[in-house]
Motif scaffolding. Structure first.
Motif, short mmCIF file in Angstrom:
data_model
loop_
_atom_site.label_atom_id
_atom_site.label_comp_id
_atom_site.label_asym_id
_atom_site.label_seq_id
_atom_site.Cartn_x
_atom_site.Cartn_y
_atom_site.Cartn_z
N GLY A 144 -6.47 -13.39 4.79
CA GLY A 144 -7.49 -13.81 5.51
C GLY A 144 -9.02 -12.77 5.32
N GLY A 145 -8.93 -12.09 4.15
CA GLY A 145 -9.85 -11.01 3.93
C GLY A 145 -9.96 -9.82 4.64
N ILE A 146 -10.91 -9.07 4.45
CA ILE A 146 -10.58 -7.70 5.20
C ILE A 146 -10.58 -8.10 6.81
CG2 ILE A 146 -12.26 -5.63 5.86
CD1 ILE A 146 -11.72 -5.83 3.08
N SER A 147 -9.87 -7.27 7.32
CA SER A 147 -9.49 -7.52 8.79
C SER A 147 -10.67 -7.52 9.77
CB SER A 147 -8.46 -6.68 9.38
OG SER A 147 -9.04 -5.40 9.31
N GLY A 148 -10.47 -8.32 10.92
CA GLY A 148 -11.69 -8.31 11.80
C GLY A 148 -11.00 -8.91 13.06
N GLY A 167 0.71 -1.25 -0.29
CA GLY A 167 -0.13 0.08 -0.27
C GLY A 167 0.81 1.24 0.06
N VAL A 168 1.76 1.12 0.74
CA VAL A 168 2.72 2.53 0.90
C VAL A 168 3.40 2.77 -0.59
CG1 VAL A 168 4.82 3.60 1.87
CG2 VAL A 168 3.16 2.27 3.17
N ILE A 169 3.60 1.89 -1.31
CA ILE A 169 4.19 1.97 -2.55
C ILE A 169 3.25 2.31 -3.36
CG2 ILE A 169 5.52 0.87 -4.37
CD1 ILE A 169 6.77 -1.08 -2.45
N ARG A 219 -3.21 -10.39 -2.02
CA ARG A 219 -2.89 -10.48 -0.53
C ARG A 219 -4.11 -10.24 0.60
NH1 ARG A 219 2.40 -12.05 0.93
NH2 ARG A 219 1.63 -11.65 2.88
N ILE A 220 -4.79 -9.42 0.01
CA ILE A 220 -5.98 -9.21 1.14
C ILE A 220 -6.65 -10.56 1.22
CG2 ILE A 220 -8.30 -8.15 1.44
CD1 ILE A 220 -7.35 -5.88 -0.49
N ARG A 221 -6.88 -11.35 0.06
CA ARG A 221 -7.65 -12.46 0.33
C ARG A 221 -6.79 -13.75 1.16
NH1 ARG A 221 -9.18 -16.16 -4.88
NH2 ARG A 221 -8.95 -17.93 -3.43
C1 HEM Z 1 -3.87 2.91 -5.46
C2 HEM Z 1 -3.71 2.64 -3.86
C3 HEM Z 1 -4.50 1.46 -3.35
C4 HEM Z 1 -5.69 0.91 -3.69
C5 HEM Z 1 -6.51 0.90 -5.01
C6 HEM Z 1 -6.02 -0.03 -2.59
C7 HEM Z 1 -7.26 -1.02 -2.56
C8 HEM Z 1 -7.62 -1.72 -1.46
C9 HEM Z 1 -8.92 -2.33 -1.25
C10 HEM Z 1 -9.85 -2.15 -2.39
C11 HEM Z 1 -8.92 -2.91 -0.05
C12 HEM Z 1 -10.16 -3.45 0.47
C13 HEM Z 1 -10.51 -2.94 1.98
C14 HEM Z 1 -10.82 -1.35 1.78
O1 HEM Z 1 -11.63 -1.10 0.74
O2 HEM Z 1 -10.73 -0.89 2.64
C15 HEM Z 1 -7.79 -2.45 0.57
C16 HEM Z 1 -7.15 -3.10 1.73
C17 HEM Z 1 -5.86 -2.87 1.98
N1 HEM Z 1 -5.16 -1.59 2.02
FE1 HEM Z 1 -5.31 -0.97 0.21
N2 HEM Z 1 -5.47 0.32 -1.48
C18 HEM Z 1 -4.47 1.19 -1.93
C19 HEM Z 1 -3.52 1.76 -1.34
C20 HEM Z 1 -3.12 1.43 0.00
C21 HEM Z 1 -2.37 1.96 1.10
C22 HEM Z 1 -1.62 3.75 0.66
C23 HEM Z 1 -2.06 1.37 2.13
C24 HEM Z 1 -1.44 1.93 3.44
C25 HEM Z 1 -0.45 2.53 3.51
C26 HEM Z 1 -2.81 0.23 1.98
C27 HEM Z 1 -3.04 -0.82 2.89
C28 HEM Z 1 -4.19 -1.75 3.09
C29 HEM Z 1 -4.23 -2.65 4.10
C30 HEM Z 1 -3.54 -3.10 5.03
C31 HEM Z 1 -5.56 -3.22 3.46
C32 HEM Z 1 -6.13 -4.48 4.30
C33 HEM Z 1 -7.24 -4.01 5.22
C34 HEM Z 1 -7.75 -5.05 6.07
O3 HEM Z 1 -7.95 -5.87 5.76
O4 HEM Z 1 -8.84 -4.35 6.75
N3 HEM Z 1 -3.60 0.33 0.67
N4 HEM Z 1 -6.93 -1.76 -0.31
#
Ligand code: HEM
Lengths: 290, 360
Positions: free
Chosen positions: A284-288, A175-177, A279-281
C-alpha cells in the motif's frame, strides 16, 4: 495535475487505431505546428521505446510509471504525507542511490584490481598514482561508509513512524536482511586494499568466529563435538576456517572475500532490494495513518 | 583554564561516565521532549556542539583522532543521529499535541491527497540524487581514501580494531567473552530486530510520528540504538587506544598505558565472601550459583516480571509474544547490567568454566 478536459468542445472524431496493435501516437493536434520534438516523439523509434504519450495527462503519467520496468517498482500514486522529506528523510532512497554508486564505481575499480596477495596492494597504489584525477576509490570507500549510515538512519525512521506494523512486517524483515548484507558488503570490501588496516581489521573482526559455540575451536562446548577421543572441531576446520579459507587472513581469504564482495553479496542485495521495493508497493505504498 | 577543561572532558568521557551520560541524555530527552523539540533548542544544541567541536580541534590529539580518514564518517554520523532524533521527536510532539486536542495527526490531514508518482515522486528522487551526488563528489575530492603499509601478518598494529561499524561489538568484548559478544549477541540483535513487528501488538502509531501512543517501544529502541549501539561505537573508536586502554578525547595515545584489571569471579564472591568458605574444586559445584543465577535470569525472571511490572503487557500480548519480547529485552539489558557489575565490583565472569571455554 487535473486531467485536461474540454467539456464544452465536442470530442474530436476518433482516429482509427494503427493496425499493429500499438498504442496510437500521442495527439499532437493541440500544438500550433509540430516542432522537432513532436516529430521525434511521433517517430517509430521513440514509440517503440515509450509506449505512452507525453506525460501530461493522468493516463499518460500513470503509463509512464507502469510501462517502465524501473519506475514500475513505484506505485502509481503516493500519499502526499509520504512524499514529505521530513517524513522519510529520503533515507531508503539514498541508500539505494548509494548502492548504485557503489556498483558503478566498483565495476570501474575491478578493471584495475587483481585479488592476489602479490598484486592487490600494488594495484591500489597504481590506481592512486596513474589514474589522473582518480576519485573512484574515494567515491567507493566513502559511499560504502555513507551507505552504512543511511541504512541505519532508514531503519531508525521506519521504526519511529511505526512503519513495520501490519501489513509491513515482512518488508521490515527483508530490510533487516538488507542491513546485514550492507554490513557484510562493507566488511568484505575492507580487506581488498590488502594493507595493514585491512588485514588487521578483518583479523580482529573474524577472530570472534573462533568462539562460535560448538563450531569454533575456542568456543564453548566445542570439546563436546567429538567422536570418542577424536575432537572434531579444531583450528583447521572450525567456523573461522570456513570464513577465511585458512587459519589466518591470507591469500585464500582475499580471493574468498573478493568473490563475495563483487558477486555474491551484491547480487543477493540487488534481488532483495527488488523484493523490498515491490513489497512497498504491494503493502500500500509508503505508510501513512489509516 | 584550557587544561582544566581538557581534564574535565577527559573525566566525563571515562567509560562509566560516558555510558551514564548517554543514558541520561536519552531519558531526559524523552522526558523533556516538549522543550527538546523546539526550534530554539535544536539550533542551540547544534551551535553548542559545533562550537565545542571546533574548539576541541585545537587539541592535536583530538584533531588527529577525528581527522583520521575512516573516522570522518563517524563524526558525520554523530551529528546526523542527533539531528534526526530531534526531528522525529519534533514531529512526534506536534502530532501528540494535535491528538490531545482531538485532531488527526499531520500525516492524516495530508493523507487523502494522493499525488502521481510521475512527476512528483520521480522528480524529487531525481533532485535528491543530484544534490547527494554533489555531496559525495566534494567529499571524495576533499578526502583521500586511506592506504597504510602493505599487509604484514607478522606485525600486529596496536590498537587493532575491527571496521568502525562493528566497534560496538568490539566494545562488548570488554565485558563479555567472544562467544557472547561476537557471536550470540549479534545474532540476537538480528533476531530481535526481526521479531519487532511480531511482538509489538500495539496497533497505534502506524504510519505517523508519535511518542505518547507507543512510549515503551520508542524508549526501548532509542536506548538500544543510541546508548548501546551508536555510543559504544564512539567509545571504541575515539576513546580506546593501544592495549584497548581508555584515553580521554584530550589525552595523547601512549603505548605504555595498561589499565590495571582486578578480576573477581562470581564464584569467589559467593563462596568466599558470602559463605566464608573455600571454593569447591569440582567446576560444576563451584559454578553452580552463577549457573543458577543465569538460568534464573533467562527462565524465571520473565515470569516474575509478567506477574508484576509487565502484567498489563502480558495480558495484551499473550504468552508466546510476551516471552519473545521479554527474552529480547532481557538480553539487551544484559550488556548494561554486566557493565555496571564490572564497574561496581570488578566482576569478570558470573559463570567461569575455563574447562569448556564457557564464560558468561
Ligand atoms: C540496502 C538497504 C535498504 C534499501 C536500499 C531500502 C530502500 C527503501 C526505500 C527506497 C523505501 C521507501 C521509503 C523510504 O525511502 O523511506 C523503503 C521503505 C521501507 N524500508 Fe527499506 N531499505 C533498506 C533497508 C531497510 C532496513 C534495514 C529496514 C528495517 C530494518 C527497512 C524497512 C523498510 C520498511 C518497513 C519500509 C516501508 C516504510 C513505509 O512504508 O513507510 N529497509 N526502503
Amino acid at each position: 495535475m487535473a486531467e485536461q478536459t474540454t467539456p464544452d468542445k465536442k470530442p474530436a472524431p476518433k482516429k482509427k487505431p494503427a493496425d499493429d496493435g500499438r498504442i496510437p501516437p500521442p495527439p499532437s493536434s493541440h500544438y500550433e505546428r509540430p516542432g522537432m520534438m513532436d516529430q521525434v516523439r511521433d517517430s517509430q523509434i521513440w514509440r517503440s521505446i515509450f509506449r505512452h504519450g507525453y506525460p501530461n495527462t493522468v493516463r499518460n503519467r500513470s503509463l509512464a510509471v507502469l510501462s517502465n520496468i524501473f519506475l514500475h517498482l513505484h506505485p502509481i500514486n503516493v500519499r502526499s504525507s509520504g512524499l514529505r522529506l521530513s517524513f522519510t528523510w529520503c533515507m531508503g532512497g539514498l541508500t539505494f542511490f548509494l548502492f548504485l554508486i557503489e556498483t558503478i564505481t566498483g565495476v570501474l575499480l575491478m578493471f584495475y584490481y587483481r585479488p592476489t596477495a602479490e598484486y592487490a596492494y600494488q594495484d591500489i597504489i597504481a590506481l592512486a598514482e596513474h589514474v589522473p584525477m582518480g576519485i573512484m576509490r574515494e567515491l567507493h570507500r566513502w559511499g560504502a561508509h555513507a551507505m552504512v549510515i543511511t541504512v541505519w538512519l532508514h531503519m531508525f525512521r521506519v521504526f519511529m513512524t511505526g512503519s513495520y506494523k501490519p501489513p509491513r512486517e515482512f518488508n521490515w524483515n527483508v530490510g533487516v536482511i538488507l542491513l546485514v548484507l550492507t554490513l557484510l558488503l562493507s566488511f568484505t570490501g575492507y580487506l581488498l586494499p590488502w594493507d595493514q588496516l585491512a588485514i588487521w581489521a578483518i583479523t580482529v573482526g573474524s577472530n570472534m568466529a573462533r568462539a562460535t559455540p560448538l563450531l569454533g575451536y575456542e568456543g564453548p562446548l566445542a570439546s563436546l563435538m567429538a567422536v570418542g577421543d577424536v575432537g572434531l572441531v579444531h583450528s583447521g576446520d572450525d567456523a573461522r576456517f570456513a570464513l577465511l579459507g585458512g587459519r589466518f587472513v591470507g591469500e585464500a581469504t582475499l580471493l574468498r572475500f573478493y568473490v563475495l564482495h563483487c558477486i555474491f553479496i551484491p547480487l543477493a542485495a540487488a534481488i532483495l532490494m527488488a523484493v523490498h521495493f515491490w513489497r512497498i508497493r504491494k503493502d500500500g505504498g509508503i505508510s501513512g495513518p489509516l | 583554564m584550557t587544561e582544566t577543561l581538557y581534564g574535565f572532558f577527559n573525566a566525563l568521557s571515562e567509560p562509566k561516565m560516558f555510558f551514564a551520560l548517554f543514558t541520561i541524555i536519552v531519558f531526559v530527552m524523552i522526558w523533556k521532549r516538549e522543550i527538546v523539540c523546539t526550534n530554539k533548542f535544536g539550533i542551540a544544541m547544534f551551535i553548542v556542539s559545533s562550537v565545542f567541536f571546533v574548539w576541541a580541534l585545537g587539541h592535536p590529539g583530538f584533531y588527529k583522532n577525528v581527522s583520521k580518514a575512516d573516522n570522518v564518517p563517524i563524526v558525520f554520523m554523530l551529528f546526523l543521529v542527533g539531528y534526526f532524533t530531534w526531528l522525529s521527536f519534533r514531529r512526534a510532539v506536534i502530532n501528540d499535541r494535535r491528538m490531545e486536542r482531538g485532531e488527526l495527526p499531520e500525516e492524516a490531514v495530508e493523507n487523502p491527497k494522493k499525488v502521481l508518482t510521475w512527476p512528483d515522486l520521480v522528480y524529487s528522487e531525481f533532485i535528491c540524487s543530484v544534490l547527494f551526488m554533489a555531496v559525495m563528489m566534494i567529499w571524495a575530492l576533499a578526502l583521500d581514501a586511506p592506504l597504510e603499509e602493505p599487509a604484514n601478518p607478522g606485525k600486529t598494529p596496536n590498537p587493532s580494531k575491527a571496521p568502525w561499524y562493528f566497534l560496538g561489538l568490539q566494545e562488548m568484548l570488554v565485558y563479555y567473552d567472544p562467544w557472547l559478544a561476537g557471536v550470540v549477541l549479534p545474532g540476537m540483535i538480528i533476531v530481535g530486530l526481526m521479531a519487532i513487528p511480531y511482538v509489538d501488538t500495539n496497533p497505534k502509531g502506524n504510519g505517523y510520528y508519535t511518542f505518547n501512543e507507543r512510549p515503551f517501544a520508542i524508549t526501548t529502541f532509542l536506548f538500544g540504538f543510541i546508548v548501546l549501539w551508536v555510543s559504544m561505537i564512539i567509545l571504541m573508536t575515539f576513546l580506546r587506544g593501544p592495549n584497548q586502554a581508555f584515553f580521554g578525547p584530550f589525552e595523547e595515545w601512549n603505548l605504555h598505558k595498561v589499565e590495571p584489571t582486578v578480576n573477581i569471579q562470581f564464584s569467589q564472591i559467593f563462596w568466599e565472601s558470602w559463605l566464608g568458605m573455600k571454593r569447591p574444586e569440582f567446576w560444576l559445584t563451584r559454578e553452580m550459583p552463577g549457573i543458577l543465577l543465569c538460568l534464573g535470569y533467562v527462565f524465571v525472571l520473565p515470569f516474575l516480571l509478567g506477574q508484576t511490572l509487565f502484567r498489563k503487557m502480558l495480558g495484551q500480548m499473550g504468552m508466546p509474544r510476551y516471552l519473545t519480547m521479554i527474552s529480547m529485552f532481557l538480553i539487551m539489558l544484559a550488556l548494561p547490567i554486566k557493565m555496571i557489575l564490572r564497574w561496581a565490583f570488578n566482576l569478570q565472569f558470573i559463570v567461569n568454566i575455563q574447562e569448556l571455554f564457557l564464560n558468561v
